[in-house]
Scaffold this motif. Structure first.
Motif, mmCIF file in Angstrom:
data_model
loop_
_atom_site.group_PDB
_atom_site.id
_atom_site.type_symbol
_atom_site.label_atom_id
_atom_site.label_comp_id
_atom_site.label_asym_id
_atom_site.label_seq_id
_atom_site.Cartn_x
_atom_site.Cartn_y
_atom_site.Cartn_z
ATOM 1 N N GLY A 8 -4.901 12.650 1.188
ATOM 2 C CA GLY A 8 -5.548 13.080 2.424
ATOM 3 C C GLY A 8 -5.099 12.316 3.659
ATOM 4 N N MET A 9 -4.455 11.177 3.466
ATOM 5 C CA MET A 9 -3.975 10.387 4.604
ATOM 6 C C MET A 9 -2.781 11.075 5.245
ATOM 7 N N THR A 10 -2.517 10.711 6.496
ATOM 8 C CA THR A 10 -1.260 11.136 7.089
ATOM 9 C C THR A 10 -0.155 10.327 6.436
ATOM 10 N N LEU A 11 1.047 10.847 6.487
ATOM 11 C CA LEU A 11 2.176 10.131 5.903
ATOM 12 C C LEU A 11 2.363 8.785 6.598
ATOM 13 N N GLU A 12 2.143 8.746 7.882
ATOM 14 C CA GLU A 12 2.263 7.496 8.635
ATOM 15 C C GLU A 12 1.313 6.430 8.090
ATOM 16 N N ASP A 13 0.050 6.800 7.889
ATOM 17 C CA ASP A 13 -0.934 5.851 7.359
ATOM 18 C C ASP A 13 -0.611 5.453 5.922
ATOM 19 N N ALA A 14 -0.161 6.415 5.123
ATOM 20 C CA ALA A 14 0.188 6.134 3.729
ATOM 21 C C ALA A 14 1.353 5.144 3.655
ATOM 22 N N ARG A 15 2.323 5.306 4.542
ATOM 23 C CA ARG A 15 3.454 4.367 4.559
ATOM 24 C C ARG A 15 2.991 2.949 4.878
ATOM 25 N N ILE A 16 2.034 2.829 5.777
ATOM 26 C CA ILE A 16 1.490 1.504 6.128
ATOM 27 C C ILE A 16 0.823 0.881 4.908
ATOM 28 N N VAL A 17 -0.003 1.663 4.200
ATOM 29 C CA VAL A 17 -0.696 1.155 3.013
ATOM 30 C C VAL A 17 0.308 0.755 1.938
ATOM 31 N N LEU A 18 1.308 1.598 1.710
ATOM 32 C CA LEU A 18 2.321 1.284 0.702
ATOM 33 C C LEU A 18 3.052 -0.012 1.054
ATOM 34 N N LYS A 19 3.383 -0.184 2.309
ATOM 35 C CA LYS A 19 4.067 -1.407 2.740
ATOM 36 C C LYS A 19 3.181 -2.625 2.520
ATOM 37 N N GLU A 20 1.875 -2.504 2.849
ATOM 38 C CA GLU A 20 0.932 -3.607 2.639
ATOM 39 C C GLU A 20 0.804 -3.976 1.163
ATOM 40 N N LYS A 21 0.958 -2.976 0.288
ATOM 41 C CA LYS A 21 0.877 -3.198 -1.162
ATOM 42 C C LYS A 21 2.206 -3.679 -1.738
ATOM 43 N N GLY A 22 3.242 -3.773 -0.888
ATOM 44 C CA GLY A 22 4.539 -4.245 -1.341
ATOM 45 C C GLY A 22 5.397 -3.175 -1.990
ATOM 46 N N ILE A 23 5.024 -1.921 -1.794
ATOM 47 C CA ILE A 23 5.782 -0.812 -2.377
ATOM 48 C C ILE A 23 6.726 -0.268 -1.319
ATOM 49 N N THR A 24 8.012 -0.445 -1.561
ATOM 50 C CA THR A 24 9.008 0.001 -0.588
ATOM 51 C C THR A 24 9.887 1.122 -1.129
ATOM 52 N N GLU A 25 9.871 1.312 -2.430
ATOM 53 C CA GLU A 25 10.685 2.364 -3.035
ATOM 54 C C GLU A 25 9.801 3.524 -3.465
ATOM 55 N N TYR A 26 9.920 4.612 -2.718
ATOM 56 C CA TYR A 26 9.200 5.843 -3.037
ATOM 57 C C TYR A 26 9.949 6.998 -2.400
ATOM 58 N N GLU A 27 9.725 8.180 -2.942
ATOM 59 C CA GLU A 27 10.371 9.391 -2.439
ATOM 60 C C GLU A 27 9.301 10.298 -1.853
ATOM 61 N N VAL A 28 9.530 10.792 -0.648
ATOM 62 C CA VAL A 28 8.611 11.728 -0.010
ATOM 63 C C VAL A 28 9.158 13.136 -0.234
ATOM 64 N N VAL A 29 8.316 13.989 -0.816
ATOM 65 C CA VAL A 29 8.693 15.374 -1.103
ATOM 66 C C VAL A 29 7.756 16.286 -0.316
ATOM 67 N N VAL A 30 8.347 17.259 0.395
ATOM 68 C CA VAL A 30 7.563 18.206 1.193
ATOM 69 C C VAL A 30 7.372 19.485 0.409
#
Length: 64
Positions: A8-30
């Motif tokens: 439900g988050m925007t992609l922008e907010d999700a990227r911030i959370v992922l970065k805070e959790k130390g997750i930098t490798e992920y694939e975004v699929v539309v």
């Protein structure tokens, strides 16, 4: 990480959370209708699903 947290988050907010959790490798699929194929993910797209079992993790988004 609880992947439901991102749903439900925007992609922008999700990227911030992922970065805070130390997750930098992920694939975004539309996901989109066939006539809209080829859309590029934008920061205001919404997260529908996160699959942490994929390598790299998959974040499925759609245009709001």
């Amino acid at each position: 990480m609880d992947e439901l947290l991102l749903t439900g988050m925007t992609l922008e907010d999700a990227r911030i959370v992922l970065k805070e959790k130390g997750i930098t490798e992920y694939e975004v699929v539309v996901t989109c209708p066939p006539r809209s194929a080829g859309l590029k993910a934008e920061d205001d797209f919404r997260v529908l699903l996160v699959n942490p079992n994929d390598s790299p993790m998959t974040v499925l988004v759609c245009k709001p």
